[in-house]
Design a protein around this motif. Sequence first.
Motif, PDB file in Angstrom:
ATOM      1  N   CYS A  70       0.864  -1.185   0.000  1.00  0.00           N
ATOM      2  CA  CYS A  70       0.000   0.000   0.000  1.00  0.00           C
ATOM      3  C   CYS A  70       0.896   1.229   0.000  1.00  0.00           C
ATOM      4  O   CYS A  70       1.648   1.438   0.948  1.00  0.00           O
ATOM      5  CB  CYS A  70      -0.904   0.016   1.225  1.00  0.00           C
ATOM      6  SG  CYS A  70      -2.066  -1.346   1.259  1.00  0.00           S
ATOM      7  N   SER A  71       0.832   2.008  -1.060  1.00  0.00           N
ATOM      8  CA  SER A  71       1.713   3.176  -1.170  1.00  0.00           C
ATOM      9  C   SER A  71       1.057   4.238  -2.041  1.00  0.00           C
ATOM     10  O   SER A  71       0.434   3.910  -3.050  1.00  0.00           O
ATOM     11  CB  SER A  71       3.057   2.757  -1.775  1.00  0.00           C
ATOM     12  OG  SER A  71       3.835   3.888  -2.095  1.00  0.00           O
ATOM     13  N   PRO A  72       1.219   5.504  -1.682  1.00  0.00           N
ATOM     14  CA  PRO A  72       0.704   6.576  -2.546  1.00  0.00           C
ATOM     15  C   PRO A  72       1.547   6.767  -3.803  1.00  0.00           C
ATOM     16  O   PRO A  72       1.189   7.528  -4.693  1.00  0.00           O
ATOM     17  CB  PRO A  72       0.789   7.819  -1.644  1.00  0.00           C
ATOM     18  CG  PRO A  72       1.882   7.508  -0.671  1.00  0.00           C
ATOM     19  CD  PRO A  72       1.818   6.025  -0.451  1.00  0.00           C
ATOM     20  N   HIS A  73       2.678   6.048  -3.885  1.00  0.00           N
ATOM     21  CA  HIS A  73       3.578   6.203  -5.026  1.00  0.00           C
ATOM     22  C   HIS A  73       3.283   5.243  -6.170  1.00  0.00           C
ATOM     23  O   HIS A  73       3.946   5.305  -7.198  1.00  0.00           O
ATOM     24  CB  HIS A  73       5.033   6.040  -4.567  1.00  0.00           C
ATOM     25  CG  HIS A  73       5.446   7.033  -3.530  1.00  0.00           C
ATOM     26  ND1 HIS A  73       5.687   8.362  -3.823  1.00  0.00           N
ATOM     27  CD2 HIS A  73       5.628   6.902  -2.196  1.00  0.00           C
ATOM     28  CE1 HIS A  73       6.006   9.000  -2.713  1.00  0.00           C
ATOM     29  NE2 HIS A  73       5.985   8.141  -1.718  1.00  0.00           N
ATOM     30  N   HIS A  74       2.305   4.328  -5.991  1.00  0.00           N
ATOM     31  CA  HIS A  74       1.916   3.467  -7.114  1.00  0.00           C
ATOM     32  C   HIS A  74       1.418   4.343  -8.260  1.00  0.00           C
ATOM     33  O   HIS A  74       0.741   5.347  -8.036  1.00  0.00           O
ATOM     34  CB  HIS A  74       0.780   2.512  -6.717  1.00  0.00           C
ATOM     35  CG  HIS A  74       1.160   1.493  -5.682  1.00  0.00           C
ATOM     36  ND1 HIS A  74       2.423   0.980  -5.538  1.00  0.00           N
ATOM     37  CD2 HIS A  74       0.405   0.878  -4.733  1.00  0.00           C
ATOM     38  CE1 HIS A  74       2.432   0.097  -4.549  1.00  0.00           C
ATOM     39  NE2 HIS A  74       1.223   0.025  -4.040  1.00  0.00           N
ATOM     40  N   ALA A  75       1.752   3.972  -9.484  1.00  0.00           N
ATOM     41  CA  ALA A  75       1.247   4.674 -10.677  1.00  0.00           C
ATOM     42  C   ALA A  75       0.611   3.619 -11.583  1.00  0.00           C
ATOM     43  O   ALA A  75       1.285   2.972 -12.370  1.00  0.00           O
ATOM     44  CB  ALA A  75       2.380   5.403 -11.390  1.00  0.00           C
ATOM     45  N   ILE A  76      -0.697   3.441 -11.412  1.00  0.00           N
ATOM     46  CA  ILE A  76      -1.402   2.368 -12.119  1.00  0.00           C
ATOM     47  C   ILE A  76      -2.117   2.944 -13.338  1.00  0.00           C
ATOM     48  O   ILE A  76      -2.940   3.841 -13.228  1.00  0.00           O
ATOM     49  CB  ILE A  76      -2.391   1.659 -11.180  1.00  0.00           C
ATOM     50  CG1 ILE A  76      -1.620   1.086  -9.979  1.00  0.00           C
ATOM     51  CG2 ILE A  76      -3.139   0.562 -11.917  1.00  0.00           C
ATOM     52  CD1 ILE A  76      -2.478   0.513  -8.895  1.00  0.00           C
ATOM     53  N   ILE A  77      -1.765   2.401 -14.493  1.00  0.00           N
ATOM     54  CA  ILE A  77      -2.355   2.830 -15.766  1.00  0.00           C
ATOM     55  C   ILE A  77      -3.428   1.829 -16.199  1.00  0.00           C
ATOM     56  O   ILE A  77      -4.491   2.200 -16.670  1.00  0.00           O
ATOM     57  CB  ILE A  77      -1.259   2.921 -16.855  1.00  0.00           C
ATOM     58  CG1 ILE A  77      -0.171   3.914 -16.439  1.00  0.00           C
ATOM     59  CG2 ILE A  77      -1.856   3.301 -18.200  1.00  0.00           C
ATOM     60  CD1 ILE A  77       1.073   3.878 -17.324  1.00  0.00           C
TER      61      ILE A  77
END
Length: 199
Positions: free
Chosen positions: A180-187
């Motif tokens: 769980c991280s706010p840095h994930h960048a899911i396209i």
Amino acid sequence: MWPFKPAEKKLLQEMDMNPFYPYTPTNQNDLVINVRNKYYWLSLILTIVTLIGALIIGFKKSFKDLLFLIFALCFVGSLVLFISKMGINIYRLIADDELYVFIKIGILGKTVTVNDIYNIYIKVKKTDQWDTRKYYLILGGYKMHPLKISGKTKNLEELRRLGVMIAENLNINFFDYPNCSPHHAIIHYPPDYDYDVVL
């Protein structure tokens, strides 16, 4: 892995030379990576050296000499290691069809994985060595052997930034090392993804 330069600078240099790093574009409008096992050449050299050593000792002294037997056993071990490292991994990214292909060719045959683009990603991994925490990037995916694509660095923020850039260039997802991280960048999301779930 990256001598003389910090890992993040070397990674940025690779990205400047090739915007699709770590992939290489092909004539078929897809991207590919061909990778041998990192111990392939070492095991080949070891096999050749032990074979030559065993033959020299066998012909100069005796094929019953203890040193010959030691070299012969080392040769057999090196040969087994070499055979086990002979395989090659092929990573393909087919952007138009939003698919990735992972092909593992080894001594026992060929394994092929074809999957949707939402199952492939760039991810930050961490390692603790000698009481020092460092981070590096991998290219990973479902049923795919992870491929290390950067050296290790303490500079997590810069590595995240570069990881997101690589993922955006390849049009694939980026994940930070915590689940769980706010840095994930899911396209790309799976078709049955529950959008009410907060990452």
